[in-house]
Design a protein around this motif. Structure first.
Motif, PDB file in Angstrom:
ATOM      1  N   LYS A 192       3.210  -6.384  -6.444  1.00 21.15           N
ATOM      2  CA  LYS A 192       2.063  -4.525  -6.714  1.00 21.15           C
ATOM      3  C   LYS A 192       2.316  -3.911  -5.323  1.00 21.15           C
ATOM      4  O   LYS A 192       2.475  -4.140  -4.284  1.00 21.15           O
ATOM      5  CB  LYS A 192       1.080  -5.456  -7.424  1.00 21.15           C
ATOM      6  N   ALA A 193       1.736  -2.367  -5.806  1.00 24.85           N
ATOM      7  CA  ALA A 193       1.799  -1.523  -5.378  1.00 24.85           C
ATOM      8  C   ALA A 193      -0.275  -1.040  -5.541  1.00 24.85           C
ATOM      9  O   ALA A 193      -0.529  -1.011  -6.335  1.00 24.85           O
ATOM     10  CB  ALA A 193       2.216  -0.449  -5.889  1.00 24.85           C
ATOM     11  N   HIS A 219       0.941  -1.465   0.104  1.00 17.63           N
ATOM     12  CA  HIS A 219      -0.205   0.317   0.212  1.00 17.63           C
ATOM     13  C   HIS A 219       1.032   0.781   0.045  1.00 17.63           C
ATOM     14  O   HIS A 219       1.889   1.086   0.732  1.00 17.63           O
ATOM     15  CB  HIS A 219      -0.816   0.078   1.599  1.00 17.63           C
ATOM     16  N   ILE A 220       0.590   2.162  -1.230  1.00 15.17           N
ATOM     17  CA  ILE A 220       1.338   3.336  -0.785  1.00 15.17           C
ATOM     18  C   ILE A 220       0.928   4.990  -0.756  1.00 15.17           C
ATOM     19  O   ILE A 220      -0.810   4.874  -1.374  1.00 15.17           O
ATOM     20  CB  ILE A 220       1.874   3.235  -2.511  1.00 15.17           C
ATOM     21  N   ARG A 221       0.670   5.805  -0.620  1.00 13.74           N
ATOM     22  CA  ARG A 221       0.908   7.038   0.136  1.00 13.74           C
ATOM     23  C   ARG A 221       1.485   7.818  -0.924  1.00 13.74           C
ATOM     24  O   ARG A 221       2.573   7.169  -0.512  1.00 13.74           O
ATOM     25  CB  ARG A 221      -0.287   7.685   1.058  1.00 13.74           C
ATOM     26  N   LEU A 222       0.754   8.580  -1.422  1.00 16.79           N
ATOM     27  CA  LEU A 222       2.212  10.365  -1.465  1.00 16.79           C
ATOM     28  C   LEU A 222       3.060  10.898  -0.608  1.00 16.79           C
ATOM     29  O   LEU A 222       1.817  11.513   0.344  1.00 16.79           O
ATOM     30  CB  LEU A 222       1.401  10.481  -2.844  1.00 16.79           C
ATOM     31  N   VAL A 223       3.710  11.676  -0.370  1.00 20.72           N
ATOM     32  CA  VAL A 223       4.077  12.251   0.500  1.00 20.72           C
ATOM     33  C   VAL A 223       5.456  13.553  -0.099  1.00 20.72           C
ATOM     34  O   VAL A 223       6.162  13.016  -1.071  1.00 20.72           O
ATOM     35  CB  VAL A 223       5.451  11.996   1.195  1.00 20.72           C
ATOM     36  N   ARG A 224       4.575  14.926  -0.090  1.00 18.51           N
ATOM     37  CA  ARG A 224       5.571  15.896  -0.811  1.00 18.51           C
ATOM     38  C   ARG A 224       7.160  16.408  -0.077  1.00 18.51           C
ATOM     39  O   ARG A 224       7.344  15.457   1.182  1.00 18.51           O
ATOM     40  CB  ARG A 224       4.611  16.909  -0.514  1.00 18.51           C
ATOM     41  N   ASN A 225       7.588  16.063  -0.767  1.00 17.97           N
ATOM     42  CA  ASN A 225       9.433  16.534  -0.056  1.00 17.97           C
ATOM     43  C   ASN A 225       8.839  18.125   0.433  1.00 17.97           C
ATOM     44  O   ASN A 225       8.609  18.926  -0.720  1.00 17.97           O
ATOM     45  CB  ASN A 225      10.067  16.422  -1.474  1.00 17.97           C
ATOM     46  N   PHE A 234       6.742  11.799  -4.005  1.00 12.50           N
ATOM     47  CA  PHE A 234       6.747  10.657  -4.619  1.00 12.50           C
ATOM     48  C   PHE A 234       6.140   9.716  -3.546  1.00 12.50           C
ATOM     49  O   PHE A 234       5.361   9.786  -1.887  1.00 12.50           O
ATOM     50  CB  PHE A 234       7.970  10.288  -3.399  1.00 12.50           C
ATOM     51  N   ALA A 235       5.882   7.966  -3.666  1.00 10.63           N
ATOM     52  CA  ALA A 235       5.489   7.248  -3.500  1.00 10.63           C
ATOM     53  C   ALA A 235       6.125   7.175  -1.983  1.00 10.63           C
ATOM     54  O   ALA A 235       7.615   6.658  -1.875  1.00 10.63           O
ATOM     55  CB  ALA A 235       5.532   5.908  -4.144  1.00 10.63           C
ATOM     56  N   LYS A 236       5.254   6.367  -1.009  1.00  9.88           N
ATOM     57  CA  LYS A 236       6.199   5.681   0.460  1.00  9.88           C
ATOM     58  C   LYS A 236       5.270   4.852   0.699  1.00  9.88           C
ATOM     59  O   LYS A 236       3.458   4.978   0.812  1.00  9.88           O
ATOM     60  CB  LYS A 236       5.526   7.325   1.659  1.00  9.88           C
ATOM     61  N   ALA A 237       5.714   3.840   1.523  1.00  9.11           N
ATOM     62  CA  ALA A 237       4.856   2.121   1.650  1.00  9.11           C
ATOM     63  C   ALA A 237       4.434   2.553   2.579  1.00  9.11           C
ATOM     64  O   ALA A 237       5.019   3.308   3.921  1.00  9.11           O
ATOM     65  CB  ALA A 237       5.761   1.486   1.212  1.00  9.11           C
TER      66      ALA A 237
END
Length: 144
Positions: free
Chosen positions: A135-136, A4-10, A22-25
């Motif tokens: 898979k993601a 499972h992923i979500r997006l995180v802003r740098n 970026f994707a983060k698990a």
């Protein structure tokens, strides 16, 4: 199997990729030794106690071999070795083990193999054994 992923802003302003996402698990929980032992008992027909004793013995043997400076290689899992972090000195004669070694770290390199990209070189990406077939999917509620 899916990660499972979500997006995180740098948000690191000094980074070249500042502001990008970026994707983060996202962890889906933990599994304990007891749960693994129960699964092994079901899958392999060994007792939970035998599984736990075997893993405990493996831990003891690995600690002994690592403390002797050896690298422990477990096929299908990876390589374990101890590393040292130390404080730098200007003159090698000044180095004092007790004063300048700050800590020991157990390094782990997962088992894997290079993928042939067909370019004739052996420098293709590495496929790690534990990642094969994964898979993601979007973490519930995080899809943009």
């Amino acid at each position: 199997m899916a990660i499972h992923i979500r997006l995180v802003r740098n948000n690191i302003k000094s980074s070249k990729s500042y502001g990008k996402y970026f994707a983060k698990a996202v962890s889906q929980g933990e599994v304990t030794m007891k749960e693994l032992a129960e699964e092994a008992a079901t899958n392999c027909g060994i007792s939970r106690g035998d599984f736990i004793r075997g893993v405990t013995e493996l831990q003891d043997m690995m600690k002994h071999r690592l403390s002797d400076g050896q690298t422990v290689v477990i096929e299908g899992i990876g390589r374990f070795s101890l590393r040292v972090e130390s404080i730098g000195v200007d003159d090698p004669k000044e180095f004092n083990i007790a004063r300048h070694i700050s800590r020991f770290i157990c390094g782990f390199l997962p088992s894997g193999r290079r993928i042939n990209t067909g370019s004739g070189t052996k420098n293709g990406p590495i496929l790690y054994d534990f990642c094969e077939g994964v898979k993601a999917v979007w973490q519930k509620g995080s899809k943009p």
